[in-house]
Design a protein around this motif. Structure first.
Motif, PDB file in Angstrom:
ATOM      1  N   PRO A 138       0.720  -1.150   0.148  1.00  0.00           N
ATOM      2  CA  PRO A 138       0.169   0.003   0.064  1.00  0.00           C
ATOM      3  C   PRO A 138       0.861   1.323  -0.068  1.00  0.00           C
ATOM      4  CG  PRO A 138      -0.846  -1.522   1.414  1.00  0.00           C
ATOM      5  CD  PRO A 138       0.375  -2.326   0.977  1.00  0.00           C
ATOM      6  N   ALA A 139       1.877   1.210   0.795  1.00  0.00           N
ATOM      7  CA  ALA A 139       2.701   2.558   0.766  1.00  0.00           C
ATOM      8  C   ALA A 139       3.543   2.697  -0.531  1.00  0.00           C
ATOM      9  CB  ALA A 139       3.887   2.475   2.028  1.00  0.00           C
ATOM     10  N   PHE A 140       3.862   1.703  -1.008  1.00  0.00           N
ATOM     11  CA  PHE A 140       4.593   1.661  -2.527  1.00  0.00           C
ATOM     12  C   PHE A 140       3.775   2.273  -3.456  1.00  0.00           C
ATOM     13  CE2 PHE A 140       5.926  -0.639  -6.550  1.00  0.00           C
ATOM     14  CZ  PHE A 140       7.246  -0.183  -6.544  1.00  0.00           C
ATOM     15  N   VAL A 141       2.432   1.811  -3.475  1.00  0.00           N
ATOM     16  CA  VAL A 141       1.521   2.320  -4.574  1.00  0.00           C
ATOM     17  C   VAL A 141       1.144   3.708  -4.204  1.00  0.00           C
ATOM     18  CG1 VAL A 141      -0.910   1.778  -5.211  1.00  0.00           C
ATOM     19  CG2 VAL A 141       0.615   0.137  -5.119  1.00  0.00           C
ATOM     20  N   PRO A 153      -7.815  -1.315  -7.163  1.00  0.00           N
ATOM     21  CA  PRO A 153      -8.217  -2.357  -6.248  1.00  0.00           C
ATOM     22  C   PRO A 153      -7.330  -3.840  -6.352  1.00  0.00           C
ATOM     23  CG  PRO A 153      -9.808  -2.479  -7.985  1.00  0.00           C
ATOM     24  CD  PRO A 153      -8.714  -0.891  -8.074  1.00  0.00           C
ATOM     25  N   PRO A 154      -7.226  -4.335  -5.088  1.00  0.00           N
ATOM     26  CA  PRO A 154      -6.194  -5.643  -5.551  1.00  0.00           C
ATOM     27  C   PRO A 154      -6.899  -6.663  -6.466  1.00  0.00           C
ATOM     28  CG  PRO A 154      -7.404  -5.477  -3.410  1.00  0.00           C
ATOM     29  CD  PRO A 154      -7.369  -4.378  -3.847  1.00  0.00           C
ATOM     30  N   PHE A 232       0.392   2.089 -12.245  1.00  0.00           N
ATOM     31  CA  PHE A 232      -0.296   0.925 -11.667  1.00  0.00           C
ATOM     32  C   PHE A 232      -1.178   0.587 -12.826  1.00  0.00           C
ATOM     33  CE2 PHE A 232       1.928   2.234  -8.055  1.00  0.00           C
ATOM     34  CZ  PHE A 232       2.659   1.430  -7.544  1.00  0.00           C
ATOM     35  N   ASP A 233      -1.420   1.447 -13.692  1.00  0.00           N
ATOM     36  CA  ASP A 233      -2.210   1.150 -15.109  1.00  0.00           C
ATOM     37  C   ASP A 233      -1.565   1.559 -16.347  1.00  0.00           C
ATOM     38  OD1 ASP A 233      -2.554   3.790 -15.046  1.00  0.00           O
ATOM     39  OD2 ASP A 233      -4.931   3.525 -14.807  1.00  0.00           O
ATOM     40  N   PRO A 234      -0.255   1.205 -16.555  1.00  0.00           N
ATOM     41  CA  PRO A 234       0.646   1.911 -17.254  1.00  0.00           C
ATOM     42  C   PRO A 234       0.314   1.682 -19.008  1.00  0.00           C
ATOM     43  CG  PRO A 234       1.655  -0.258 -16.757  1.00  0.00           C
ATOM     44  CD  PRO A 234       0.184   0.223 -15.850  1.00  0.00           C
TER      45      PRO A 234
END
Length: 263
Positions: A138-141, A153-154, A232-234
């Motif tokens: 979560p922190a990385f994201v 969302p996971p 995270f949606d590249p």
């Protein structure tokens, strides 16, 4: 004369999703136009994570090995996130091997020219490996998203079998980044085209500032902003048709530039 041979390409993923699923959609769009080597990062190719003596030079030599095995004397290099940092490192070590360089939000571009805002983001990254396993991702994201942008969302179901290794890898990557500074004198002389894909919904103090730094380094630099994307949606997964078209244009221009240089 029309091109008949496929483009030689090496593609590197980020530090989370393995290479094959990461680039599946893009390769489908490129079709038979490429002779592609989709390469997982050296971080995950052995049993120990990180491998003994691991550094970004480890990734650089891994790229060289794959290109040599493929018979690519020169090739186009595409890298995302940690793979982008590795690609930038390769360009500063073996610039003569590259026809073009594509960077999709590279995870590291050295300290030279970092703004205080960008440096502060990396201070946040340095603290992440010390968090509990449940807190790392979560922190990385969150660190890489613009304010107000909700994390994705996971995926449903249990975590994939490779996820624990990725959590271990984050600390190893951070240590490797800290220890590596690209040779900016080499990069300033790099005369092949460079393409930087930037998500418009990412942390504005991270990749956008990095792109602005690199624009002042590379002589032939194209910044392409994907307004609706973040780290995270590249685009290689979510807008592969647009990215494939941009890569074809880049590679065609690289070929034309090379022919003019040889003429």
């Amino acid at each position: 004369m029309a091109r008949t041979d496929p483009w030689p390409v090496v593609l590197l993923p980020g530090g989370i999703l393995p290479a094959q699923p990461a680039y599946q959609a893009l390769l489908a769009e490129l079709g038979n136009d490429v002779d592609a080597r989709v390469k997982d990062l050296e971080m995950y190719l052995g049993e120990a994570i990180p491998p003994s003596g691991y550094s970004l030079q480890t990734e650089v030599e891994g790229i060289r090995r794959v290109a040599d095995d493929a018979g690519f004397e020169t090739f186009h290099l595409v890298g995302y996130s940690a793979g982008g940092a590795s690609s930038l490192a390769f360009a500063s070590r073996y610039p003569e091997r590259l026809r073009s360089l594509t960077l999709m939000e590279p995870a590291w571009a050295g300290r030279t020219g970092q703004t205080p805002e960008e440096a502060a983001v990396f201070d946040r990254f340095r603290a992440i490996p010390e968090l509990s396993p449940d807190g790392i991702m979560p922190a990385f994201v969150r660190t890489q998203l613009a304010p107000g942008i909700e994390p994705p969302p996971p995926p449903p179901g249990p975590p994939p079998s490779w996820m624990p290794s990725r959590l271990k890898g984050i600390g190893g990557f951070m240590a490797a980044f800290e220890a590596f500074e690209p040779d900016f004198n080499v990069l300033r002389r790099f005369d092949r085209p460079v393409y930087f894909a930037l998500g418009g919904r990412g942390n504005p103090d991270l990749y956008a500032r990095m792109a602005a730094r690199l624009r002042e380094v590379f002589p032939d630099f194209t910044l392409d902003v994907y307004e609706d994307r973040h780290h995270f949606d590249p685009p290689h997964r979510v807008e592969p048709a647009r990215l494939a078209a941009a890569l074809r244009q880049l590679w065609t221009r690289a070929a034309s530039t090379q022919q003019e240089t040889m003429a």
